[in-house]
Every structure is written in C-alpha cells, then in structure tokens.
Design a protein around this motif. Structure first.
Motif, mmCIF file in Angstrom:
data_model
loop_
_atom_site.group_PDB
_atom_site.id
_atom_site.type_symbol
_atom_site.label_atom_id
_atom_site.label_comp_id
_atom_site.label_asym_id
_atom_site.label_seq_id
_atom_site.Cartn_x
_atom_site.Cartn_y
_atom_site.Cartn_z
ATOM 1 N N TRP A 248 -43.538 2.215 -2.907
ATOM 2 C CA TRP A 248 -43.975 1.100 -2.059
ATOM 3 C C TRP A 248 -45.480 1.065 -1.871
ATOM 4 C CZ3 TRP A 248 -46.803 2.116 2.274
ATOM 5 C CH2 TRP A 248 -46.781 3.425 2.774
ATOM 6 N N TYR A 249 -46.145 2.238 -1.987
ATOM 7 C CA TYR A 249 -47.583 2.307 -1.771
ATOM 8 C C TYR A 249 -48.385 2.065 -3.044
ATOM 9 C CZ TYR A 249 -46.447 7.027 -3.360
ATOM 10 O OH TYR A 249 -45.966 8.098 -4.063
ATOM 11 N N SER A 250 -47.709 1.697 -4.120
ATOM 12 C CA SER A 250 -48.401 1.390 -5.360
ATOM 13 C C SER A 250 -49.336 0.196 -5.162
ATOM 14 C CB SER A 250 -47.394 1.090 -6.464
ATOM 15 O OG SER A 250 -48.040 0.521 -7.589
ATOM 16 N N PRO A 251 -50.550 0.235 -5.734
ATOM 17 C CA PRO A 251 -51.455 -0.926 -5.614
ATOM 18 C C PRO A 251 -50.823 -2.221 -6.121
ATOM 19 C CG PRO A 251 -52.633 0.989 -6.483
ATOM 20 C CD PRO A 251 -51.180 1.358 -6.453
ATOM 21 N N TRP A 252 -49.970 -2.095 -7.137
ATOM 22 C CA TRP A 252 -49.332 -3.302 -7.686
ATOM 23 C C TRP A 252 -48.175 -3.793 -6.820
ATOM 24 C CZ3 TRP A 252 -51.927 0.291 -10.353
ATOM 25 C CH2 TRP A 252 -52.865 -0.158 -11.274
ATOM 26 N N LYS A 253 -47.696 -2.942 -5.896
ATOM 27 C CA LYS A 253 -46.696 -3.365 -4.916
ATOM 28 C C LYS A 253 -47.367 -3.980 -3.693
ATOM 29 C CE LYS A 253 -42.486 -1.962 -6.346
ATOM 30 N NZ LYS A 253 -41.231 -2.736 -6.272
ATOM 31 N N LEU A 254 -48.467 -3.316 -3.252
ATOM 32 C CA LEU A 254 -49.159 -3.796 -2.052
ATOM 33 C C LEU A 254 -49.942 -5.078 -2.317
ATOM 34 C CD1 LEU A 254 -50.463 -0.374 -0.695
ATOM 35 C CD2 LEU A 254 -48.480 -1.677 0.098
ATOM 36 N N TYR A 255 -50.478 -5.191 -3.534
ATOM 37 C CA TYR A 255 -51.264 -6.380 -3.888
ATOM 38 C C TYR A 255 -50.751 -6.921 -5.221
ATOM 39 C CZ TYR A 255 -54.313 -4.356 -0.357
ATOM 40 O OH TYR A 255 -54.800 -3.824 0.808
ATOM 41 N N PRO A 256 -49.566 -7.527 -5.239
ATOM 42 C CA PRO A 256 -48.976 -7.985 -6.504
ATOM 43 C C PRO A 256 -49.725 -9.170 -7.079
ATOM 44 C CG PRO A 256 -47.658 -8.734 -4.654
ATOM 45 C CD PRO A 256 -48.699 -7.835 -4.076
ATOM 46 N N ARG A 257 -49.583 -9.320 -8.384
ATOM 47 C CA ARG A 257 -50.182 -10.476 -9.051
ATOM 48 C C ARG A 257 -49.427 -11.738 -8.670
ATOM 49 N NH1 ARG A 257 -50.590 -6.581 -13.307
ATOM 50 N NH2 ARG A 257 -52.769 -6.289 -13.986
ATOM 51 N N GLU A 258 -50.149 -12.811 -8.493
ATOM 52 C CA GLU A 258 -49.556 -14.110 -8.200
ATOM 53 C C GLU A 258 -49.431 -14.900 -9.490
ATOM 54 O OE1 GLU A 258 -48.370 -15.260 -5.441
ATOM 55 O OE2 GLU A 258 -48.941 -13.578 -4.150
ATOM 56 N N THR A 259 -48.218 -15.464 -9.733
ATOM 57 C CA THR A 259 -47.994 -16.250 -10.949
ATOM 58 C C THR A 259 -48.856 -17.501 -10.931
ATOM 59 O OG1 THR A 259 -45.719 -15.446 -10.974
ATOM 60 C CG2 THR A 259 -46.227 -17.354 -12.369
ATOM 61 N N ARG A 260 -49.548 -17.733 -12.061
ATOM 62 C CA ARG A 260 -50.386 -18.929 -12.237
ATOM 63 C C ARG A 260 -51.506 -19.006 -11.190
ATOM 64 N NH1 ARG A 260 -45.812 -23.658 -13.401
ATOM 65 N NH2 ARG A 260 -44.845 -22.671 -15.213
ATOM 66 N N ASP A 261 -51.970 -17.862 -10.738
ATOM 67 C CA ASP A 261 -53.041 -17.859 -9.742
ATOM 68 C C ASP A 261 -53.912 -16.624 -9.971
ATOM 69 O OD1 ASP A 261 -54.633 -18.464 -7.636
ATOM 70 O OD2 ASP A 261 -53.328 -17.546 -6.120
ATOM 71 N N MET A 262 -55.222 -16.830 -10.065
ATOM 72 C CA MET A 262 -56.162 -15.723 -10.253
ATOM 73 C C MET A 262 -56.854 -15.463 -8.918
ATOM 74 S SD MET A 262 -59.231 -15.353 -13.041
ATOM 75 C CE MET A 262 -58.063 -15.485 -14.371
ATOM 76 N N ASP A 263 -56.456 -14.378 -8.266
ATOM 77 C CA ASP A 263 -56.975 -14.019 -6.958
ATOM 78 C C ASP A 263 -57.883 -12.794 -7.129
ATOM 79 O OD1 ASP A 263 -57.456 -13.264 -4.345
ATOM 80 O OD2 ASP A 263 -55.447 -13.872 -3.653
ATOM 81 N N PHE A 264 -59.211 -13.016 -7.068
ATOM 82 C CA PHE A 264 -60.150 -11.912 -7.263
ATOM 83 C C PHE A 264 -60.102 -10.925 -6.101
ATOM 84 C CE2 PHE A 264 -61.939 -15.279 -9.932
ATOM 85 C CZ PHE A 264 -62.110 -14.586 -11.130
ATOM 86 N N GLY A 265 -59.758 -11.424 -4.911
ATOM 87 C CA GLY A 265 -59.655 -10.530 -3.775
ATOM 88 C C GLY A 265 -58.542 -9.507 -3.958
ATOM 89 N N ARG A 266 -57.402 -9.974 -4.390
ATOM 90 C CA ARG A 266 -56.276 -9.067 -4.656
ATOM 91 C C ARG A 266 -56.626 -8.104 -5.793
ATOM 92 N NH1 ARG A 266 -50.898 -10.132 -3.136
ATOM 93 N NH2 ARG A 266 -50.691 -11.827 -1.628
ATOM 94 N N ALA A 267 -57.282 -8.619 -6.820
ATOM 95 C CA ALA A 267 -57.648 -7.768 -7.950
ATOM 96 C C ALA A 267 -58.604 -6.662 -7.508
ATOM 97 C CB ALA A 267 -58.270 -8.611 -9.059
ATOM 98 N N PHE A 268 -59.601 -7.020 -6.681
ATOM 99 C CA PHE A 268 -60.556 -6.022 -6.196
ATOM 100 C C PHE A 268 -59.853 -4.951 -5.369
ATOM 101 C CE2 PHE A 268 -63.324 -4.553 -2.747
ATOM 102 C CZ PHE A 268 -64.327 -3.944 -3.487
#
Length: 297
Positions: free
Chosen positions: A248-268
């Motif tokens: 659950w504490y995985s970065p990809w779980k806490l800040y998952p990618r959004e489909t068809r959306d590029m969120d630089f905040g989440r990526a950072f």
C-alpha cells in the motif's frame, strides 16, 4: 424462462399461458424470455401481441385463444376462412373477428419486417396459436395444410407447449444474442422489462454484451457491474503468473498514474518518494553492516 408481463389484466388464455411459462424453472425446461401483452407500431398500424417468446434459437409470436363454450369434436383449421368445430364456428373468447391464423400472419410479418429494418432480418419469426378448450372438452385439431412458420396446439396439456419449444430448439441453431434481445426490447418500447445481461446469458443467449443497450433502463447498473466484472477478469488474466503485488505504501499506489492525463505533480511526488525509499533502504543496510562489522565475532 424469464417472464415479463406488461399488462396482467389479460384474457383467461393469456393468464393460463403466464402460469405455464412461469413453471419452466428446471434446467431441462425451454430457456428464453417471454413478454406478455406487448405491442408494435409498424407502418402506421398498431399490432397487439398476446405474447412474444425469444429463445436462443427462435422468436415465436403466440396467439392465445380460449373457447368460451364447451365444444367437442374436431377443430378444423382451413388455410382461409373461419375456424369451425364439427361445422359450428369456434366460440373464441376475444372480440377480434379475425382467426388466429389471420392475426398470426399479420403479426409475424410485421415483427419480421420491423426486425429486418434493424439488421435482424435473417432471423425467422414463427407463429403459434394456443387454443384453450374448456375443462373436460374433447377436442382434436385437423389442419389439412402445412406451414413451417405456423402451428396450432391445444392448451389442454401444458406439456404440448413445452414440447413445441423443445422441437423448435432441435430444428434451429443459435441465432439470437443478448444484444439482439436488447435491441428488440428497446424498439418495442419495453426497455423497463429488459432482463439484466447476466440473466440473458444464463438463459443461453450468446454474448458479447453491449452495455449501452441497457442505458436508461432499470438494469443499467447491473449491466455496468457486469462490464466491470469482465474488465477485472481480463486484467487478472493478463497479470504475470509470478507477479508480486505492490504494498500500500508503494509510490505507484499512493500516487497512481491517471489515464489520459499527465500530472507532473504526481510524477514528482512518485519519483521523490521512490528515491527517498531507496536512500532509506541503503542507509538501513549500511547501518546493519556497520553494526555487524563493529560488534561481530
């Protein structure tokens, strides 16, 4: 057999037909969906159907007629003209002066034409007259001509109707899909009576399912739930056999990618958290090694 009654205040023959169809619950019974007292407006004319039954292999328009007087003998069914019993006119319950054969011709042709306009013209529509004599009457049917699209059976034994559908299933092949039934229900204006996709599939109708055909009806939520179940099953099937689920504490779980959306905040945040975890792991590892080398044997 799924039974959908649009108007329960029908004739005695229609009520008897409903009771029979609702007993078809065992696995060996005919499968499908029956609509009672539905109608079709086609080419400037309203066609009132006593019942339309869809099975995975057929579509049958049923004309349910009851005799209001006890008449024994032979029910003669000519190709054209009045139906008689030992020379006397058959005393039918309905007010319609047309014979069941005449009504069947009009109704099956109208439904067949209507289906053809919607790309379903390759499916045959059968006509069936169900004649219910009074209890105790001794009646036989004499039909001196043959038409593969029209049959007459007596309603003195529920097994006759069941045998009719069993025989029809042996003659035909799988022609009707769940989507075809949904298209028919929407066009006939009886979307509120359309069964859920899971129910149609359980009755033997083929998929796949187009859930948009259920939109606007009471079973829309069930159709969307079914689509989600299929999508989830497909995702599970595509997972590697030895895949390890991320915690659950995985970065990809806490800040998952959004489909068809590029969120630089989440990526950072995802990258920063991942780097921080790597540094923390390296520090803990260095600390453990240092302790072992300093205080070890």
């Amino acid at each position: 057999m799924l039974v959908r009654v649009q108007n329960a205040a029908g004739t005695n023959a229609e009520r008897a037909l409903i009771d029979w169809l609702r007993t078809w619950k065992d696995p060996d019974s005919p499968h499908g969906v029956a609509t009672i007292n539905c109608s079709l407006f086609h080419r400037d004319r309203l066609h009132q159907f006593d019942a339309v039954v869809w099975t995975p292999t057929s579509c049958v328009v049923i004309e349910a007629e009851a005799l209001v007087a006890r008449q024994d003998g032979v029910l003669e069914i000519p190709l054209n003209g009045q139906w008689t019993i030992n020379g006397d006119p058959a005393a039918m319950e309905g007010r319609d002066r047309r014979t069941p054969l005449e009504k069947s011709r009009e109704h099956t042709f109208a439904l067949q034409s209507w289906l053809a306009d919607r790309g379903l013209g390759q499916r045959a529509v059968h006509g069936l007259a169900l004649v219910m004599p009074l209890r105790g009457a001794e009646l036989q049917i004499k039909q001196a001509w043959s038409d593969p699209s029209f049959d007459v059976i007596l309603g003195d034994d529920p097994g006759r109707l069941r045998h009719y559908f069993d025989s029809l299933a042996e003659q035909e092949k799988h022609l009707w899909t769940a989507n075809d039934v949904a298209i028919a229900f929407r066009g006939l204006g009886i979307l509120p009576y359309l069964p859920a996709p899971q129910e149609l599939l359980n009755e033997g109708f083929l998929g796949p399912i187009d859930i948009t055909l259920w939109h606007g009806g009471p079973n829309q939520a069930q159709a969307e739930a079914y689509a989600e179940e299929l999508a989830q099953a497909e995702r599970e099937a595509q997972k590697p056999v030895y895949a390890v689920a991320a915690p659950w504490y995985s970065p990809w779980k806490l800040y998952p990618r959004e489909t068809r959306d590029m969120d630089f905040g989440r990526a950072f945040m995802r990258i920063t958290l991942a780097v921080g975890m790597v540094i923390a792991f390296a520090w803990v590892l260095w600390f453990v090694i240092s302790v072992v080398l300093t205080y070890g044997p």
